[in-house]
Design a protein around this motif. Structure first.
Motif, PDB file in Angstrom:
ATOM      1  N   LYS A 159      50.608  82.699  11.125  1.00  0.00           N
ATOM      2  CA  LYS A 159      49.870  82.855  12.348  1.00  0.00           C
ATOM      3  C   LYS A 159      48.344  82.211  12.681  1.00  0.00           C
ATOM      4  CE  LYS A 159      48.517  86.278  16.018  1.00  0.00           C
ATOM      5  NZ  LYS A 159      48.008  87.422  16.385  1.00  0.00           N
ATOM      6  N   VAL A 160      47.800  82.327  11.429  1.00  0.00           N
ATOM      7  CA  VAL A 160      46.436  81.410  11.472  1.00  0.00           C
ATOM      8  C   VAL A 160      46.743  79.889  11.616  1.00  0.00           C
ATOM      9  CG1 VAL A 160      46.543  81.636   8.977  1.00  0.00           C
ATOM     10  CG2 VAL A 160      44.295  81.227  10.193  1.00  0.00           C
ATOM     11  N   TYR A 161      47.775  79.396  11.042  1.00  0.00           N
ATOM     12  CA  TYR A 161      47.969  78.117  11.064  1.00  0.00           C
ATOM     13  C   TYR A 161      48.602  77.765  12.371  1.00  0.00           C
ATOM     14  CZ  TYR A 161      47.560  78.256   6.056  1.00  0.00           C
ATOM     15  OH  TYR A 161      46.918  78.574   4.733  1.00  0.00           O
ATOM     16  N   ARG A 162      49.014  78.678  12.867  1.00  0.00           N
ATOM     17  CA  ARG A 162      49.899  78.356  14.371  1.00  0.00           C
ATOM     18  C   ARG A 162      48.568  77.986  15.503  1.00  0.00           C
ATOM     19  NH1 ARG A 162      54.679  77.484  15.080  1.00  0.00           N
ATOM     20  NH2 ARG A 162      55.802  79.584  14.010  1.00  0.00           N
ATOM     21  N   ARG A 163      47.783  78.469  15.353  1.00  0.00           N
ATOM     22  CA  ARG A 163      46.501  78.420  16.074  1.00  0.00           C
ATOM     23  C   ARG A 163      45.773  77.108  15.755  1.00  0.00           C
ATOM     24  NH1 ARG A 163      41.219  82.127  15.428  1.00  0.00           N
ATOM     25  NH2 ARG A 163      39.448  80.741  16.290  1.00  0.00           N
ATOM     26  N   LYS A 164      46.041  76.415  14.452  1.00  0.00           N
ATOM     27  CA  LYS A 164      45.314  75.129  14.142  1.00  0.00           C
ATOM     28  C   LYS A 164      46.369  74.125  14.456  1.00  0.00           C
ATOM     29  CE  LYS A 164      43.054  77.076  10.291  1.00  0.00           C
ATOM     30  NZ  LYS A 164      42.517  76.956   8.937  1.00  0.00           N
ATOM     31  N   MET A 165      47.580  74.406  14.955  1.00  0.00           N
ATOM     32  CA  MET A 165      48.821  73.308  14.896  1.00  0.00           C
ATOM     33  C   MET A 165      49.184  73.592  16.125  1.00  0.00           C
ATOM     34  SD  MET A 165      50.280  74.027  11.054  1.00  0.00           S
ATOM     35  CE  MET A 165      51.383  72.421  10.790  1.00  0.00           C
ATOM     36  N   GLN A 166      49.477  72.523  17.101  1.00  0.00           N
ATOM     37  CA  GLN A 166      49.859  72.830  18.491  1.00  0.00           C
ATOM     38  C   GLN A 166      50.958  71.672  18.685  1.00  0.00           C
ATOM     39  OE1 GLN A 166      49.181  75.289  20.589  1.00  0.00           O
ATOM     40  NE2 GLN A 166      48.158  76.044  19.142  1.00  0.00           N
ATOM     41  N   ILE A 167      51.624  71.926  19.918  1.00  0.00           N
ATOM     42  CA  ILE A 167      52.832  70.830  20.217  1.00  0.00           C
ATOM     43  C   ILE A 167      52.611  70.496  21.576  1.00  0.00           C
ATOM     44  CG2 ILE A 167      54.523  72.548  20.444  1.00  0.00           C
ATOM     45  CD1 ILE A 167      56.455  70.093  19.465  1.00  0.00           C
ATOM     46  N   ILE A 168      52.757  69.424  22.075  1.00  0.00           N
ATOM     47  CA  ILE A 168      52.981  68.788  23.538  1.00  0.00           C
ATOM     48  C   ILE A 168      54.460  68.375  23.596  1.00  0.00           C
ATOM     49  CG2 ILE A 168      52.060  67.484  25.409  1.00  0.00           C
ATOM     50  CD1 ILE A 168      49.388  67.438  23.672  1.00  0.00           C
ATOM     51  N   LYS A 197      46.520  61.908   7.639  1.00  0.00           N
ATOM     52  CA  LYS A 197      44.887  62.109   7.141  1.00  0.00           C
ATOM     53  C   LYS A 197      44.253  62.975   8.240  1.00  0.00           C
ATOM     54  CE  LYS A 197      45.330  59.058   3.717  1.00  0.00           C
ATOM     55  NZ  LYS A 197      46.583  59.626   2.895  1.00  0.00           N
ATOM     56  N   LYS A 198      43.003  63.401   7.956  1.00  0.00           N
ATOM     57  CA  LYS A 198      42.256  64.066   9.183  1.00  0.00           C
ATOM     58  C   LYS A 198      41.776  62.974  10.153  1.00  0.00           C
ATOM     59  CE  LYS A 198      41.260  68.398   7.098  1.00  0.00           C
ATOM     60  NZ  LYS A 198      40.259  69.119   6.430  1.00  0.00           N
ATOM     61  N   SER A 210      43.753  65.586  14.486  1.00  0.00           N
ATOM     62  CA  SER A 210      44.901  64.603  13.986  1.00  0.00           C
ATOM     63  C   SER A 210      46.016  64.949  14.705  1.00  0.00           C
ATOM     64  CB  SER A 210      45.111  65.299  12.430  1.00  0.00           C
ATOM     65  OG  SER A 210      43.916  65.560  11.739  1.00  0.00           O
ATOM     66  N   PHE A 211      46.715  63.745  14.848  1.00  0.00           N
ATOM     67  CA  PHE A 211      48.026  63.742  15.787  1.00  0.00           C
ATOM     68  C   PHE A 211      49.088  62.974  15.141  1.00  0.00           C
ATOM     69  CE2 PHE A 211      49.255  62.469  20.019  1.00  0.00           C
ATOM     70  CZ  PHE A 211      49.000  63.654  20.724  1.00  0.00           C
ATOM     71  N   GLU A 245      43.537  71.743  15.137  1.00  0.00           N
ATOM     72  CA  GLU A 245      43.193  70.537  13.927  1.00  0.00           C
ATOM     73  C   GLU A 245      44.208  69.591  14.100  1.00  0.00           C
ATOM     74  OE1 GLU A 245      41.962  72.145  10.075  1.00  0.00           O
ATOM     75  OE2 GLU A 245      40.992  73.822  11.033  1.00  0.00           O
ATOM     76  N   PHE A 246      45.337  70.144  14.511  1.00  0.00           N
ATOM     77  CA  PHE A 246      46.586  69.244  14.487  1.00  0.00           C
ATOM     78  C   PHE A 246      47.462  69.199  15.544  1.00  0.00           C
ATOM     79  CE2 PHE A 246      51.114  68.363  12.678  1.00  0.00           C
ATOM     80  CZ  PHE A 246      51.025  66.997  12.647  1.00  0.00           C
ATOM     81  N   ILE A 247      48.004  68.029  16.065  1.00  0.00           N
ATOM     82  CA  ILE A 247      49.008  68.216  17.234  1.00  0.00           C
ATOM     83  C   ILE A 247      49.850  67.400  17.091  1.00  0.00           C
ATOM     84  CG2 ILE A 247      49.173  67.865  19.783  1.00  0.00           C
ATOM     85  CD1 ILE A 247      46.545  68.885  20.382  1.00  0.00           C
ATOM     86  N   VAL A 248      51.171  67.740  17.575  1.00  0.00           N
ATOM     87  CA  VAL A 248      52.529  66.933  17.472  1.00  0.00           C
ATOM     88  C   VAL A 248      52.746  66.748  19.115  1.00  0.00           C
ATOM     89  CG1 VAL A 248      54.916  66.791  17.042  1.00  0.00           C
ATOM     90  CG2 VAL A 248      53.281  67.952  15.427  1.00  0.00           C
TER      91      VAL A 248
END
Ligand code: SF4
Length: 335
Positions: free
Chosen positions: A93-102, A44-45, A215-216, A182-185
């Motif tokens: 590409k547009v989603y890549r910006r919204k989704m990141q990873i650590i 969920k958000k 969201s994480f 908006e979302f990070i893994v």
């Protein structure tokens, strides 16, 4: 109910096994490592969702699938309701910006030849989200302040090897957050760090997630840590989700024998103070040829007979969105 940011539908990732010359002559069929073998869940958000399991359970592969760092064998991934599974890179590409990873290893995930400034500025430049250089500077400085590497002037000219492990993971966090995702893994983000600084690094990370309503998905083998951080937890074993629910459901009312074993391995009264490896009798079976029926049957202390060996239990909602994959509960509604 909060909106979903991520939805995963029957997701599978099978990696082909490379056989030697003689093995390929003997073996008649192609072999696969079934790293992820048909999983369903949503995030969920604003939620912190924990994916917990032993090494080889498929949790890291799941994180990489969601971020499209690898392509699935089958199944779907939805981001804010949009199917992103088959999107070509230019559309993604547009989603890549919204989704990141650590990543797990702050020693390897930061380019040793780049300054801290350039490491954090790189995604801004690649995504073209700042028109002028002073905007890049502002964003980098703010990101460093967010992760409490202050004053930023003291850090921007340094290289990763000049920082401690905890500081490097803060840089990785700053880099992940600088595009306002908006979302990070986060894949075991503190497991390589000294135990004394893990809590501190995690606190900085999660304060920021809450502050920016990110969201994480938190991937870990460490249930002791996950219970203090996550809103909901899914427990994975050999490429499948065995149990999923709120932290209270998983930690205080675990139903699946595997989850119970994991909980038993968490010390009390202060599990946050120690990092406990998951310990169960026996080895995790090979994901190339997983056990028939319930994949946990070779290690299950509550094994109930032939049905466990021959029929695969479905993930069942036993009430209040508490899902379990076990024949002890399979008369309930299936997910
Ligand atoms: Fe154990 Fe059977 Fe349940 Fe699997 S289905 S967890 S083997 S009781």
């Amino acid at each position: 109910m909060a909106e979903e940011i991520i939805k995963v539908i029957n997701l599978k990732k099978w990696f082909p096994v490379r056989l030697g010359f003689f093995e390929s002559i003997i073996s008649r069929k192609e072999l696969f490592v079934r790293a992820v073998d048909g999983i369903d869940f949503d995030i969920k958000k604003g939620e912190i969702f924990g994916l917990v399991g032993e090494s080889g359970s498929g949790k890291t592969t799941t994180g990489r699938l969601i971020l499209k760092l690898i392509e699935p064998t089958s199944g779907k991934i939805l981001f804010e309701g949009k199917d992103i599974t088959g999107l070509p890179e230019k559309d993604f590409k547009v989603y890549r910006r919204k989704m990141q990873i650590i990543f797990q290893d702050p020693y390897e995930s930061l380019n040793p030849r780049m300054t801290i400034f350039d490491i954090i500025a790189e995604p801004i430049r690649v995504q073209g989200v700042a028109e002028e250089e002073h905007e890049v500077e502002e964003k980098v400085f703010k990101a460093l302040e967010d992760v409490q590497l202050v004053p930023p002037e003291e850090f921007i000219y340094r290289y990763p090897h000049e920082l401690s492990g905890g500081q490097r993971q803060r840089v990785a966090t700053a880099r992940a957050l600088v595009l306002n995702p908006e979302f990070i893994v986060a894949d075991e983000p503190v497991s390589m760090l000294d135990a004394s600084i893990r809590a501190e690094v995690l606190n900085v990370m999660f304060e920021l997630m809450r502050k920016y309503n990110v969201s994480f998905m938190y991937i870990t083998h460490d249930l002791a840590l996950a219970r203090h951080i996550c809103d909901r937890i899914a427990v994975m074993y050999l490429g499948k989700i065995m149990e999923m629910g709120t932290v209270d459901q998983i930690v205080y009312e675990p139903l699946h024998p595997y989850t119970k074993a994991l909980i038993a391995a968490v010390p009390s009264p202060d599990p946050a103070a120690k990092r406990i490896e998951v310990v169960l009798k026996g080895e995790v079976p090979s994901p190339i040829n997983p056990p028939s029926g319930c994949r946990f049957h070779t290690r299950c202390p509550e094994f109930i007979g032939n049905v466990c060996k021959t029929r695969e239990p479905k993930l069942v909602d036993v009430g209040n969105k508490h899902f379990v994959a076990c024949h002890l509960y399979s008369s309930r509604r299936e997910k």
